[in-house]
Design a protein around this motif. Structure first.
Motif, PDB file in Angstrom:
ATOM      1  N   CYS A  55      27.569  37.859  28.227  1.00 26.41           N
ATOM      2  CA  CYS A  55      28.732  38.627  28.661  1.00 26.41           C
ATOM      3  C   CYS A  55      29.675  38.722  27.465  1.00 26.41           C
ATOM      4  O   CYS A  55      29.662  37.861  26.577  1.00 26.41           O
ATOM      5  N   ILE A  56      30.465  39.785  27.427  1.00 22.68           N
ATOM      6  CA  ILE A  56      31.374  39.929  26.299  1.00 22.68           C
ATOM      7  C   ILE A  56      32.791  40.229  26.767  1.00 22.68           C
ATOM      8  O   ILE A  56      33.062  41.220  27.436  1.00 22.68           O
ATOM      9  N   GLY A  57      33.684  39.306  26.414  1.00 23.19           N
ATOM     10  CA  GLY A  57      35.114  39.500  26.643  1.00 23.19           C
ATOM     11  C   GLY A  57      35.708  39.760  25.272  1.00 23.19           C
ATOM     12  O   GLY A  57      35.920  40.883  24.843  1.00 23.19           O
ATOM     13  N   GLY A  58      35.929  38.668  24.545  1.00 18.95           N
ATOM     14  CA  GLY A  58      36.315  38.787  23.137  1.00 18.95           C
ATOM     15  C   GLY A  58      35.112  38.684  22.226  1.00 18.95           C
ATOM     16  O   GLY A  58      35.200  38.948  21.036  1.00 18.95           O
ATOM     17  N   PRO A 114      28.067  30.557  39.520  1.00 22.65           N
ATOM     18  CA  PRO A 114      28.466  30.998  38.174  1.00 22.65           C
ATOM     19  C   PRO A 114      29.893  31.524  38.124  1.00 22.65           C
ATOM     20  O   PRO A 114      30.417  32.028  39.114  1.00 22.65           O
ATOM     21  N   ALA A 115      30.515  31.418  36.946  1.00 23.73           N
ATOM     22  CA  ALA A 115      31.777  32.110  36.717  1.00 23.73           C
ATOM     23  C   ALA A 115      31.500  33.607  36.769  1.00 23.73           C
ATOM     24  O   ALA A 115      30.428  34.055  36.357  1.00 23.73           O
ATOM     25  N   PRO A 116      32.452  34.396  37.268  1.00 25.44           N
ATOM     26  CA  PRO A 116      32.242  35.849  37.311  1.00 25.44           C
ATOM     27  C   PRO A 116      31.940  36.427  35.929  1.00 25.44           C
ATOM     28  O   PRO A 116      31.128  37.339  35.800  1.00 25.44           O
ATOM     29  N   GLU A 117      32.590  35.879  34.903  1.00 24.20           N
ATOM     30  CA  GLU A 117      32.317  36.355  33.541  1.00 24.20           C
ATOM     31  C   GLU A 117      30.834  36.193  33.229  1.00 24.20           C
ATOM     32  O   GLU A 117      30.164  37.122  32.774  1.00 24.20           O
ATOM     33  N   SER A 118      30.343  34.981  33.488  1.00 22.07           N
ATOM     34  CA  SER A 118      28.946  34.667  33.194  1.00 22.07           C
ATOM     35  C   SER A 118      28.009  35.571  33.990  1.00 22.07           C
ATOM     36  O   SER A 118      26.917  35.912  33.527  1.00 22.07           O
TER      37      SER A 118
HETATM   38  C1  LIG Z   1      36.453  33.172  28.251  1.00 19.56           C
HETATM   39  C2  LIG Z   1      35.178  33.258  28.938  1.00 19.56           C
HETATM   40  C3  LIG Z   1      34.273  34.294  28.646  1.00 19.56           C
HETATM   41  C4  LIG Z   1      34.555  35.401  27.706  1.00 19.56           C
HETATM   42  O1  LIG Z   1      34.942  35.093  26.427  1.00 19.56           O
HETATM   43  P1  LIG Z   1      34.057  35.405  25.174  1.00 19.56           P
HETATM   44  O2  LIG Z   1      34.910  35.095  24.026  1.00 19.56           O
HETATM   45  O3  LIG Z   1      33.646  36.834  25.247  1.00 19.56           O
HETATM   46  O4  LIG Z   1      32.890  34.507  25.251  1.00 19.56           O
HETATM   47  C5  LIG Z   1      33.075  34.291  29.308  1.00 19.56           C
HETATM   48  N1  LIG Z   1      32.763  33.357  30.226  1.00 19.56           N
HETATM   49  C6  LIG Z   1      33.615  32.367  30.535  1.00 19.56           C
HETATM   50  C7  LIG Z   1      33.221  31.381  31.567  1.00 19.56           C
HETATM   51  C8  LIG Z   1      34.839  32.283  29.890  1.00 19.56           C
HETATM   52  O5  LIG Z   1      35.674  31.299  30.197  1.00 19.56           O
END
Ligand SMILES: *Cc1c(COP(=O)(O)O)cnc(C)c1O
Length: 455
Positions: free
Chosen positions: A265-268, A384-388
């Motif tokens: 996944c990509i946030g930052g 899982p975390a939603p980000e994951s």
């Molecule tokens: C912060 C975070 C992310 C996203 O951040 P990246 O810098 O893109 O990795 C992804 N998953 C979780 C659980 C996070 O806390």
């Protein structure tokens, strides 16, 4: 074929002793920071005023492929690493796919995510420099929590500006940070000039990551013996996160497994950058042909719909300019977006690799993300975390393609964190009130209009 266990374990001795500096391997380097006032490259001296010196040195290092991890950081890592690499047998069965799926799970530590890998390193170097105070921002709260843990361990004071809506949505995150000794301030606040200005401009605003960054930087500049630290985006953060990819590779190498596809996944961009690093290095040198896929939310689509341009990292327009895929520092994702990954820009390293064609990017709507998350929880047992779950969604999609074609690909994805703090979002998915939001081109134009002129 050897039987692959459910979990491939590494010993404590096998925790990597170096970080992997992808920039040393990249044929073309990402463009460096610019000073927004002069549009000249930022010097180390300028950066040292805001950031920890050793981290600035790492940030600017484009030549050393390996950077030694100091013992004082490895000792911290030993408390929660190596993290498990799991063969997702149960998910494979559920999907009825010939693909082999593995995930690296970073959510077993109390902060609940991979962010502890970088916070441990950052606070160590701050302490080494004799600093007594750090400031940062946190959105969903994982970074603030990880940094609170590290600051408690190394005895450094911490102020966290937490995005106001997140404080409301995730009150327990604040409690965890306070338990570790951090001071948590909802942002925008009246503490800083930029916070007061942004509130005057947007009365009732719930805040944004970009705004919290501005407040944290301002406070670091006005506090004695203090620096600002950031949990993603920057090159040195990706560097620290390469512990993930190196452990993954060390575990898979034991069984002579090279993935066909690596997904994050990509946030930052930090977990994805860290996961792919050693594999990407090999790919650049022609030693593998792995497909790398980054998955982002459709509501904050910086790679798939952003512009590759110099931009600020914050809403208050105080950071150096970074060349990255960005929606514009004025972009604020819709408040119904619960899945994290809300930053308007993308790591300069990931942006460059994407621009040069080494990485693919996809975006996905949040209800689809939670559908994948729910399936995973019910089959693999881990919430899982939603980000994951963005990465997970990508992995499921690829595994289902294999089901159609009969191909037996090896898919590796990063499961960056646990969903224990995201139950409000799970609740809204479960009771059917979660909605999707995809910005229109017109919405995006507003963010692009905030891009600084650099010509
Ligand atoms: C912060 C975070 C992310 C996203 O951040 P990246 O810098 O893109 O990795 C992804 N998953 C979780 C659980 C996070 O806390």
């Amino acid at each position: 074929m050897t039987n692959i266990p459910y979990k491939i374990y590494l010993s404590e001795d096998e925790i990597p002793k170096v970080w992997y500096n992808m920039k040393a391997v990249m044929k073309e380097k990402p463009d460096g920071f610019l000073n927004p006032a002069t549009l000249k490259p930022c010097t180390a001296e300028e950066l040292n005023q805001v950031f920890v010196s050793d981290l600035v040195e790492q940030e600017l290092n484009t030549t050393d492929r390996y950077i030694a991890i100091p013992e004082g950081i490895r000792d911290f890592y030993k408390m929660f690493r190596p993290s498990p690499l799991v063969r997702a047998y149960c998910l494979e069965r559920e999907l009825d796919t010939p693909a082999e799926i593995y995930y690296k799970f970073e959510g077993t530590n109390t902060s609940g995510s991979h962010k502890l890998n970088s916070s441990a390193a950052q606070v160590y170097y701050a302490k080494k420099q004799g600093l007594t105070h750090l400031t940062t921002e946190t959105g969903a709260g994982q970074w603030g929590t990880a940094l609170s843990m590290a600051c408690a361990y190394y005895h450094v004071d911490l102020t966290v500006y937490m995005v106001k809506v997140s404080v409301q949505q995730k009150p327990y995150r604040k409690s965890v940070m306070e338990t570790y000794g951090a001071k948590v301030i909802p942002s925008p606040s009246d503490n800083t000039a930029v916070g007061r200005r942004l509130q005057a401009e947007n009365p009732g605003t719930g805040g944004s990551l970009g705004c919290a960054i501005s407040e944290a930087i301002e406070t670091s500049m006005t506090t004695e013996n203090c620096r600002y630290v950031l949990g993603s985006v920057l090159d040195h953060v990706i560097l620290h996160q390469t512990i993930i990819g190196q452990e993954t590779k060390a575990a898979l190498d034991k069984y002579n497994i090279t993935p066909d596809i690596v997904i994050g996944c990509i946030g930052g961009g930090s977990n994805f950058g860290g996961l792919i690093a050693p594999y990407m290095g090999d790919r650049i040198e022609g030693k593998n042909n792995i497909q790398f896929i980054g998955i982002e939310p459709a509501s904050c689509p910086s790679l798939t719909r952003g512009k590759y341009a110099y931009d600020f990292g914050d809403t208050g327009r105080t950071t150096p300019l970074m060349k990255m895929y960005t929606l514009g520092s004025g972009f604020i994702p819709s408040s119904n977006h619960a899945g994290g990954l809300r930053f308007h820009g993308m790591s300069p390293i990931i942006s460059k690799l994407y621009h040069d064609g080494y990485i693919e990017a996809r975006s996905v709507e949040q209800t689809k993300v939670f559908e994948a998350a729910t399936m995973f929880a019910r089959s693999e047992g881990t919430l899982p975390a939603p980000e994951s779950a963005h990465a997970l969604h990508g992995a499921i999609e690829e595994a289902l393609k294999c089901k159609e074609t009969g191909e037996k690909k090896t898919i590796v994805f990063g499961l960056t964190g646990t969903g224990y703090f995201d139950l409000t979002a799970y609740e809204s998915y479960n009771n059917g009130t979660m909605t999707d939001y995809i910005p229109t081109d017109k919405d995006l134009e507003k963010g692009f209009a905030s891009l600084p002129k650099t010509e």
